[in-house]
Motif scaffolding. Structure first.
Motif, short mmCIF file in Angstrom:
data_model
loop_
_atom_site.label_atom_id
_atom_site.label_comp_id
_atom_site.label_asym_id
_atom_site.label_seq_id
_atom_site.Cartn_x
_atom_site.Cartn_y
_atom_site.Cartn_z
N ALA A 198 59.22 -51.19 64.63
CA ALA A 198 60.18 -51.78 63.68
C ALA A 198 61.68 -51.71 64.41
O ALA A 198 62.42 -52.79 64.09
CB ALA A 198 59.99 -50.94 62.58
N ILE A 199 62.06 -50.76 65.12
CA ILE A 199 63.31 -50.47 65.56
C ILE A 199 63.25 -51.97 66.64
O ILE A 199 64.42 -52.56 66.58
CB ILE A 199 63.49 -49.40 66.39
CG1 ILE A 199 63.50 -48.19 65.42
CG2 ILE A 199 64.65 -49.21 67.35
CD1 ILE A 199 63.58 -46.85 66.10
N ASP A 200 62.53 -52.10 67.49
CA ASP A 200 62.47 -53.42 68.47
C ASP A 200 62.65 -54.65 67.49
O ASP A 200 63.41 -55.41 68.17
CB ASP A 200 61.11 -53.32 69.22
CG ASP A 200 60.90 -51.98 70.28
OD1 ASP A 200 61.91 -51.35 70.51
OD2 ASP A 200 59.69 -51.89 70.62
N ALA A 201 61.97 -54.87 66.42
CA ALA A 201 62.12 -55.96 65.75
C ALA A 201 63.56 -56.02 65.28
O ALA A 201 64.21 -57.18 65.29
CB ALA A 201 61.17 -56.12 64.64
N ALA A 202 64.09 -55.07 64.61
CA ALA A 202 65.55 -54.90 64.26
C ALA A 202 66.50 -55.33 65.37
O ALA A 202 67.42 -56.19 65.35
CB ALA A 202 65.98 -53.84 63.63
N ALA A 203 66.25 -54.49 66.56
CA ALA A 203 67.18 -54.86 67.74
C ALA A 203 67.12 -56.24 68.19
O ALA A 203 68.24 -56.77 68.61
CB ALA A 203 66.56 -53.98 68.91
N LYS A 204 65.79 -56.72 68.31
CA LYS A 204 65.79 -58.22 68.72
C LYS A 204 66.68 -59.14 67.82
O LYS A 204 67.17 -60.15 68.27
CB LYS A 204 64.26 -58.45 68.48
CG LYS A 204 64.04 -60.27 69.22
CD LYS A 204 62.62 -60.20 69.36
CE LYS A 204 62.22 -61.45 69.76
NZ LYS A 204 60.67 -61.96 69.96
N ASN A 205 66.80 -58.81 66.56
CA ASN A 205 67.38 -59.67 65.78
C ASN A 205 69.14 -59.36 65.72
O ASN A 205 69.77 -59.50 64.57
CB ASN A 205 66.79 -59.66 64.54
CG ASN A 205 65.63 -60.68 64.23
OD1 ASN A 205 65.44 -61.62 65.10
ND2 ASN A 205 64.70 -59.86 63.73
N GLY A 206 69.35 -58.36 66.51
CA GLY A 206 70.80 -58.02 66.29
C GLY A 206 71.18 -56.71 65.64
O GLY A 206 72.31 -56.12 65.54
N GLY A 207 69.94 -56.28 65.12
CA GLY A 207 70.26 -54.83 64.49
C GLY A 207 69.88 -54.66 63.01
O GLY A 207 69.49 -55.94 62.54
N GLY A 208 70.13 -53.75 62.38
CA GLY A 208 69.54 -53.60 61.01
C GLY A 208 69.20 -52.35 60.61
O GLY A 208 69.34 -51.29 61.45
N THR A 209 68.72 -52.04 59.27
CA THR A 209 68.18 -50.79 58.69
C THR A 209 66.82 -50.61 59.05
O THR A 209 65.93 -51.92 58.37
CB THR A 209 68.33 -50.61 57.34
OG1 THR A 209 70.04 -50.67 57.09
CG2 THR A 209 68.03 -49.37 56.99
N VAL A 210 66.28 -49.62 59.67
CA VAL A 210 64.98 -49.41 59.68
C VAL A 210 64.63 -48.49 58.84
O VAL A 210 65.11 -47.14 58.86
CB VAL A 210 64.71 -49.07 61.12
CG1 VAL A 210 63.14 -48.60 61.41
CG2 VAL A 210 64.60 -50.14 62.35
N TYR A 211 63.77 -48.63 57.87
CA TYR A 211 63.54 -48.08 56.65
C TYR A 211 62.40 -47.29 56.73
O TYR A 211 61.19 -47.75 56.82
CB TYR A 211 63.42 -49.07 55.43
CG TYR A 211 63.29 -48.24 54.08
CD1 TYR A 211 64.11 -47.56 53.45
CD2 TYR A 211 62.26 -48.75 53.33
CE1 TYR A 211 63.94 -46.85 52.34
CE2 TYR A 211 61.78 -47.96 52.08
CZ TYR A 211 62.66 -47.15 51.58
OH TYR A 211 62.37 -46.62 50.30
N LEU A 212 62.31 -45.66 56.40
CA LEU A 212 60.95 -44.94 56.14
C LEU A 212 60.99 -44.46 54.83
O LEU A 212 61.92 -43.61 54.29
CB LEU A 212 61.21 -43.60 57.25
CG LEU A 212 60.73 -44.03 58.56
CD1 LEU A 212 61.88 -44.69 59.33
CD2 LEU A 212 60.61 -42.62 59.33
N PRO A 213 59.95 -45.17 53.85
CA PRO A 213 60.21 -44.59 52.72
C PRO A 213 59.42 -43.34 52.62
O PRO A 213 59.09 -42.75 53.50
CB PRO A 213 59.23 -45.58 52.01
CG PRO A 213 58.25 -46.47 53.19
CD PRO A 213 59.30 -46.30 54.41
N ALA A 214 59.36 -42.91 51.15
CA ALA A 214 58.68 -41.50 51.08
C ALA A 214 57.36 -41.54 51.60
O ALA A 214 56.50 -42.33 51.83
CB ALA A 214 58.71 -41.16 49.60
#
Length: 503
Positions: free
Chosen positions: A49-65
């Protein structure tokens, strides 16, 4: 009509908020395979998930309950790792092989092993920009080790940190809770623009270590660390060079040494014996500390404030105010220079100057030491001002201590208890200082103490104003040796001290 306008505005606000959230870069770790069942190793999915966000310039990687069993997580630039309420990020046991190996370090080390290695952590990042870890979830260190290799001992270490960031800029860690965080719950080294805010840390070793960092604010944090230091600025040689920790603010924080876990559950069980849990500058201090403020903090069941410059760095321009302490072990205030010199430059000289401490209240203080201010025989602390301090010692000191040849720190580890004796005064002990001002100091004891209230030796420029103290019958209020340029004002307890009585 007004109700209609209000309802319309409310609808528009809700709609705008929904649309903004919907369109924001947002990566749910469960969409990348994370189970959150506490049994499956989820760090692979979290890293995807972090890699996907970083590839797109960044964002919030969300861990739900959920409970996410995890090894090493590789945070990246422009990522907000968001732990939602009910989320527990759980450190995997060491035997699962889920953590990254220690990186290769070239050259001799001049700091504890925990400061040399970063990759052996639950969450780590290096040379990053715009990194944040936020949310109302918890990091439970779980299998993280509280031990690590020491300097030059050659042993293989274990994963030992909850969060380790090196050479990063614009770092925010906010709102999360860390339990059982390992050797370091948070370690930031060589970072710039760091904000640590509204954290609850209840851990088995250090809480927050700020090493070689610039422009850092630690605010509104509660840190319980019975077995080590709670908030600990350092300046090690981990970057392979001397670097100051400077432009640092610590404010509105609580530090303590309750039994681990009892801050989080609210039972606040006192420790058995002494506990660290303090704010301490050092011991790693190659570069030193400059332009620092500490304000509005409370200490409970722990050591007091410590400023320790022993590795040849510079400690200057320090202002500390508004501290409240109770059940304090060893000392309420400790300022020292030493000659440990764990530094590749064998000609290093520790410097400590321009330090102002004011508005301190401390009760139920250990009888080992009161306010303790010591340079070295060859390098004095300079321009130290202590004002508006009131503390009550446990007392019980013996009269013979007032004439003891109190040991010098020298190359030893900089703690009073290492000197094998209580200080020769229960209130203020000062030695090897140039320009020391003591203003409005009031010291007392619970159990009769047959030591003087103040003992000063080898001071060049001593000014005392409004000094008040309880003194046992037949005991001198103060002992003064090798004092040059000595002035007292408004201190009746010291009226019998005159120039011709100074030893």
């Amino acid at each position: 009509m007004s109700k209609l306008i209000f309802s319309t505005l409310s609808f528009l606000i809700i709609s705008i908020t929904f649309c903004s959230a919907k369109n924001a870069p947002y990566y749910n770790v469960k969409d990348y395979g994370a189970k959150g069942d506490g049994k499956t190793l989820d760090n692979g999915s979290i890293n995807k998930a972090i890699d996907a966000a970083a590839k797109n310039g960044g964002g919030t990687v969300y861990l739900p309950a959920g409970t996410y069993l995890s090894g090493s997580i590789h945070i990246k630039s422009n990522i907000n790792l968001f732990l939602d309420a009910g989320c527990i990020l759980l450190g995997a046991p060491q035997n699962m092989g889920a953590y990254d190996a220690e990186e290769d370090i070239v050259g001799k080390q001049y700091q504890d092993g925990g400061h040399s290695y970063f990759h052996n952590s639950l969450i780590w990042g290096e040379n990053l920009k715009n990194v944040s870890i936020t949310g109302y979830g918890m990091i439970n260190g779980g299998g993280l080790s509280r031990e690590t290799r020491g300097a030059n001992d050659g042993k293989i270490g274990k994963a030992s940190k909850s969060i380790a960031l090196k050479l990063c800029s614009n770092v925010v860690i906010k709102d999360i809770t860390i339990f059982h965080g390992g050797h370091f719950a948070i370690l930031v080294t060589g970072c710039n623009m760091v904000k640590l805010d509204n954290l609850i840390i209840d851990t088995n070793r250090d809480g927050i270590d700020i090493d070689c960092c610039t422009n850092t604010v630690v605010s509104n944090c509660m840190v319980n660390a019975p077995n080590d230091d709670a908030i600990c600025p350092k300046s090690s040689y981990a970057l392979g060079r001397k670097q100051l920790t400077e432009n640092l603010t610590i404010t509105n924080c609580q530090v303590s040494g309750y039994k681990e876990g009892t801050l989080i559950d609210g039972t606040l069980v006192p420790p058995i014996g002494r506990a660290n849990g303090r704010i301490k500058f050092g011991t790693e201090s190659n570069g030193g500390f400059r332009n620092v403020t500490v304000s509005n903090c409370t200490f409970k069941y722990c050591f007091g404030l410590a400023l320790e410059e022993v590795d040849g760095g510079i400690m200057e321009n320090i202002t500390i105010t508004n501290l409240s302490m109770t059940n304090i072990f060893n000392y309420p205030i400790y300022i020292t220079l030493g000659e440990r010199l764990r530094d590749p430059d064998t000609n290093s000289v520790a410097v400590g100057k321009n330090i102002i401490i004011s508005n301190i209240v401390a009760t139920m203080v250990d009888s080992l030491s009161g306010i303790h201010i010591t340079g070295t025989p060859t390098h004095f602390l300079e321009d130290i001002q202590i004002s508006d301090v009131r503390f009550t010692s446990g007392g019980g000191g013996a009269k013979k201590l007032d004439n003891v040849d109190f040991a010098e720190l020298g190359k030893g580890y900089p703690e009073v208890y290492k000197l094998k004796s209580a200080t020769p005064a229960y209130g203020v002990f000062a030695r090897h200082v140039k320009n020391l001002q003591l203003n409005n100091i009031n010291v007392d004891y619970k159990k009769e103490d047959k030591r003087p209230a103040i003992y000063c030796a080898d001071i060049n420029g001593l000014e005392i104003n409004h000094f008040k103290a309880k003194v046992s019958e037949g005991i001198a209020a103060g002992v003064f040796k090798q004092i040059k340029d000595f002035k007292t004002y408004n201190s009746p307890v010291l009226n019998d001290v005159t120039e011709n009585k100074i030893q």
